[in-house]
Design an enzyme around this catalytic site. Structure first.
Site, mmCIF file in Angstrom:
data_model
loop_
_atom_site.group_PDB
_atom_site.id
_atom_site.type_symbol
_atom_site.label_atom_id
_atom_site.label_comp_id
_atom_site.label_asym_id
_atom_site.label_seq_id
_atom_site.Cartn_x
_atom_site.Cartn_y
_atom_site.Cartn_z
ATOM 1 N N LYS A 169 0.851 -1.196 0.000
ATOM 2 C CA LYS A 169 0.000 0.000 0.000
ATOM 3 C C LYS A 169 0.887 1.246 0.000
ATOM 4 C CE LYS A 169 -1.705 3.173 2.555
ATOM 5 N NZ LYS A 169 -1.814 4.239 1.579
ATOM 6 N N GLU A 244 9.814 1.519 10.494
ATOM 7 C CA GLU A 244 10.847 2.522 10.207
ATOM 8 C C GLU A 244 10.179 3.882 10.329
ATOM 9 O OE1 GLU A 244 13.862 1.905 9.878
ATOM 10 O OE2 GLU A 244 13.981 -0.178 9.252
ATOM 11 N N CYS A 278 13.678 11.073 6.655
ATOM 12 C CA CYS A 278 13.667 10.626 8.050
ATOM 13 C C CYS A 278 15.070 10.695 8.648
ATOM 14 C CB CYS A 278 13.132 9.207 8.115
ATOM 15 S SG CYS A 278 13.981 8.103 6.976
ATOM 16 N N GLU A 378 9.885 16.268 14.630
ATOM 17 C CA GLU A 378 10.290 16.103 13.239
ATOM 18 C C GLU A 378 9.515 17.093 12.372
ATOM 19 O OE1 GLU A 378 9.047 12.527 11.113
ATOM 20 O OE2 GLU A 378 11.142 12.273 10.536
HETATM 21 P P1 NAD Z 1 2.403 8.650 7.372
HETATM 22 O O1 NAD Z 1 2.789 7.908 8.594
HETATM 23 O O2 NAD Z 1 1.353 9.668 7.456
HETATM 24 O O3 NAD Z 1 1.930 7.617 6.251
HETATM 25 C C1 NAD Z 1 2.699 6.514 5.868
HETATM 26 C C2 NAD Z 1 1.787 5.465 5.247
HETATM 27 O O4 NAD Z 1 0.885 4.975 6.250
HETATM 28 C C3 NAD Z 1 0.920 5.997 4.110
HETATM 29 O O5 NAD Z 1 0.838 5.027 3.092
HETATM 30 C C4 NAD Z 1 -0.425 6.201 4.793
HETATM 31 O O6 NAD Z 1 -1.513 6.154 3.900
HETATM 32 C C5 NAD Z 1 -0.434 5.023 5.757
HETATM 33 N N1 NAD Z 1 -1.380 5.191 6.871
HETATM 34 C C6 NAD Z 1 -1.896 6.340 7.381
HETATM 35 N N2 NAD Z 1 -2.768 6.058 8.367
HETATM 36 C C7 NAD Z 1 -2.790 4.719 8.502
HETATM 37 C C8 NAD Z 1 -3.490 3.818 9.361
HETATM 38 N N3 NAD Z 1 -4.355 4.253 10.269
HETATM 39 N N4 NAD Z 1 -3.269 2.502 9.242
HETATM 40 C C9 NAD Z 1 -2.389 2.034 8.332
HETATM 41 N N5 NAD Z 1 -1.727 2.825 7.469
HETATM 42 C C10 NAD Z 1 -1.907 4.148 7.560
HETATM 43 O O7 NAD Z 1 3.777 9.242 6.797
HETATM 44 P P2 NAD Z 1 3.984 10.199 5.553
HETATM 45 O O8 NAD Z 1 3.468 11.558 5.903
HETATM 46 O O9 NAD Z 1 3.486 9.527 4.320
HETATM 47 O O10 NAD Z 1 5.594 10.239 5.490
HETATM 48 C C11 NAD Z 1 6.398 11.006 6.322
HETATM 49 C C12 NAD Z 1 6.832 10.237 7.568
HETATM 50 O O11 NAD Z 1 7.509 9.050 7.193
HETATM 51 C C13 NAD Z 1 7.824 11.005 8.422
HETATM 52 O O12 NAD Z 1 7.473 10.928 9.777
HETATM 53 C C14 NAD Z 1 9.151 10.277 8.198
HETATM 54 O O13 NAD Z 1 10.090 10.375 9.211
HETATM 55 C C15 NAD Z 1 8.712 8.884 7.962
HETATM 56 N N6 NAD Z 1 9.749 8.145 7.222
HETATM 57 C C16 NAD Z 1 10.511 7.226 7.875
HETATM 58 C C17 NAD Z 1 11.532 6.557 7.207
HETATM 59 C C18 NAD Z 1 12.398 5.514 7.878
HETATM 60 O O14 NAD Z 1 12.987 4.731 7.167
HETATM 61 N N7 NAD Z 1 12.494 5.477 9.182
HETATM 62 C C19 NAD Z 1 11.751 6.828 5.857
HETATM 63 C C20 NAD Z 1 10.962 7.791 5.231
HETATM 64 C C21 NAD Z 1 9.947 8.429 5.918
#
Ligand code: NAD
Length: 471
Positions: A169, A244, A278, A378
């Site tokens: 997804k 992650e 991140c 962040e």
């Molecule tokens: P997000 O957490 O809002 O969304 C990530 C994914 O989760 C999306 O596909 C979203 O649709 C899905 N999602 C949202 N609500 C959900 C739920 N209730 N149940 C299951 N899935 C759900 O993150 P974002 O805004 O897309 O990305 C930015 C974030 O990602 C930042 O916090 C960043 O630090 C993190 N990130 C972490 C890494 C790492 O490797 N540690 C890498 C890149 C980004």
């Protein structure tokens, strides 16, 4: 105007049962690029069923067969660099430089998985027993928008190496990038159901993946907040999770560091992927007595940082992915001002001439301390806080005084000294005098930056379940 109205289930492009639409907007111009039809719960259940059926045979494949599949997937994308770079620039606003590096990571993911398979033994002896490392089952892969196809390749390659089938997804904001990779992966001709890709919202498609008893494990990359929601839901069916999550990485400049190299590197580390990373090094810890010198180099470096059209090969900072993300970054800049930090360079508003897109001014705060929200939360944009320290011990203390622990950076003229400091940092990865990636070394977070590790042997084993035969 493009309409993406197919998802990929059981080896075929199918029309989703869901009919909600999501608009795809250019981050560079805020003009509409197209629409994506979102999948619903029924769609994701169909995808999980397909993956479950495929798992029966796929989990029994040999190492040689898996290597062959990985080679085919890699071959299906490797000649298409330009298309992948273009779509990432258009839809996500990733800079040409970042999109190019991201493509290289995509293809390298398959190389790394093949390399692992060439050396990894799925049978081991522990104590007096034989330990068989079994494919864990159907894996749910949930990813963010900031390097969408990079995450798909990294996670899918590991799952295939482990003999797992998957339901992916991606973020709904990455639909064009997803469509491109789905089309090319389809050419690889893998057995039906091994990978399935469902566009949709987190609270619909992601929530079903987190809930569904036929998902054995979730590999999630995204925010700490959503990671916690997934983990809470996953525990009901005792799913394994690899999370992650976010970061607030410290970058310690030791007092012997060559500032002419360390500071430009610190700016690159802070503003990588336009700050939407991140692992971005967003807390710059500098010796108190070097502050003035460092401020000069920082100001010079940031004023030479090119902000603008992500298509241009020299652009270092492109637009934020969405208006919402732009607003979030603006709010944090305002918070920094309200908290009493001082803007050294950048500030509120859009850079001149870039009013149409979600561009922000790369911003550096001084007179910041580690208790301020700008130093603890962040931001996910090009905003850096410079914090001073008195001695090495205090630098380490400030670096570790965070709820996160994904990555850290240390610069010093002495590798030995940097090594000693690095060994005391609570972070899954520490970069010494460089910004690098080792695809065979573990990646993941201490503390609230996550659970588990990706890449290398530890990453592979997160997709395996050990069975000990005691005879
Ligand atoms: P997000 O957490 O809002 O969304 C990530 C994914 O989760 C999306 O596909 C979203 O649709 C899905 N999602 C949202 N609500 C959900 C739920 N209730 N149940 C299951 N899935 C759900 O993150 P974002 O805004 O897309 O990305 C930015 C974030 O990602 C930042 O916090 C960043 O630090 C993190 N990130 C972490 C890494 C790492 O490797 N540690 C890498 C890149 C980004």
């Amino acid at each position: 105007m493009k309409t993406i109205d197919k998802i990929y289930i059981n080896g075929a492009f199918v029309t989703p049962k869901g009919n909600e639409r999501f608009e795809l907007i250019s981050p560079t111009t805020n003009k509409k690029l197209g629409e994506v039809v979102l999948g619903n719960t029924e769609d994701v259940i169909a995808a999980i069923d397909a993956a479950k059926r495929a798992f029966k045979t796929f989990s029994k494949t040999t190492t040689e067969e898996r290597i062959e599949y990985l080679q085919r997937l890699k071959a299906s994308i490797e000649k298409r660099k330009q298309e992948f770079v273009d779509v990432m620039i258009e839809e996500y606003g990733g800079t040409f430089q970042f999109a190019s590096a991201s493509f290289d990571n995509m293809t390298n993911s398959f190389n790394s998985a093949i390399k692992l398979l060439n050396t990894y033994s799925f049978k081991k002896t522990m104590g007096e027993s034989e330990v068989q490392m079994e494919s864990i089952g159907v894996v749910g892969i949930i990813i963010p928008w900031n390097s969408s196809n990079g995450f798909i390749c990294g996670k899918l390659a590991t799952a295939i190496a482990a003999g797992c089938t998957v339901v992916i997804k991606p973020s709904e904001m990455s639909a064009q990038q997803t469509q491109l990779i789905s089309e090319y992966f389809h050419e690889a001709g893998l057995p039906k159901g091994v990978y399935n890709i469902v566009n949709g919202l987190g609270e619909v498609v992601g929530a079903e993946i987190s809930r569904n008893p036929d998902i054995a494990k979730i590999s999630f990359t995204g925010s700490t907040m959503v990671g916690k929601m997934i983990a809470k839901e996953a525990v009901n069916t005792m799913k394994r999770v690899t999370l992650e999550l976010g970061g607030k990485s410290p970058n310690i400049i030791l007092d012997d560091a060559d500032l002419s190299k360390a500071i430009p590197m610190a700016i690159a580390a802070a503003f990588m992927n336009s700050g939407q990373a991140c692992i971005a090094a967003t807390r710059l810890l500098v010796p108190e007595n070097k502050l003035e010198e460092i401020k000069n180099i920082v100001s010079k470096t940031v004023s030479n940082t090119i902000v603008g059209d992500p298509k241009n090969q020299t652009t270092a900072v492109g637009p934020m992915v969405s208006k919402k993300q732009y607003e979030r970054v603006q709010n944090y800049i305002q918070t920094g001002i309200d908290e009493g930090a001082e803007i050294l360079v950048g500030g509120l508003g859009k850079p001149k001439g870039l009013e149409d897109g979600n561009f922000v001014k790369p911003t550096v705060f001084v007179n910041a301390n580690n208790q301020m929200r700008i130093a603890r939360e962040e931001i996910f944009g090009p905003v850096l806080s410079i914090i001073t320290y008195k001695d090495e011990e205090e630098a380490i203390e400030i670096a570790n005084d965070t709820t996160y622990g994904l990555q850290a950076y240390v610069s010093s003229a002495s590798e030995d000294r940097a090594y000693k400091v690095a060994s005391q940092l609570q972070a899954g990865r520490v970069q010494i005098n460089k910004i690098g990636h080792d695809p065979m070394a573990p990646f993941g977070g201490f503390k609230q930056s996550g659970i588990g590790r990706e890449f290398g042997t530890l990453g592979l084993e997160a997709y395996l379940e050990p069975r000990a035969l005691i005879r």
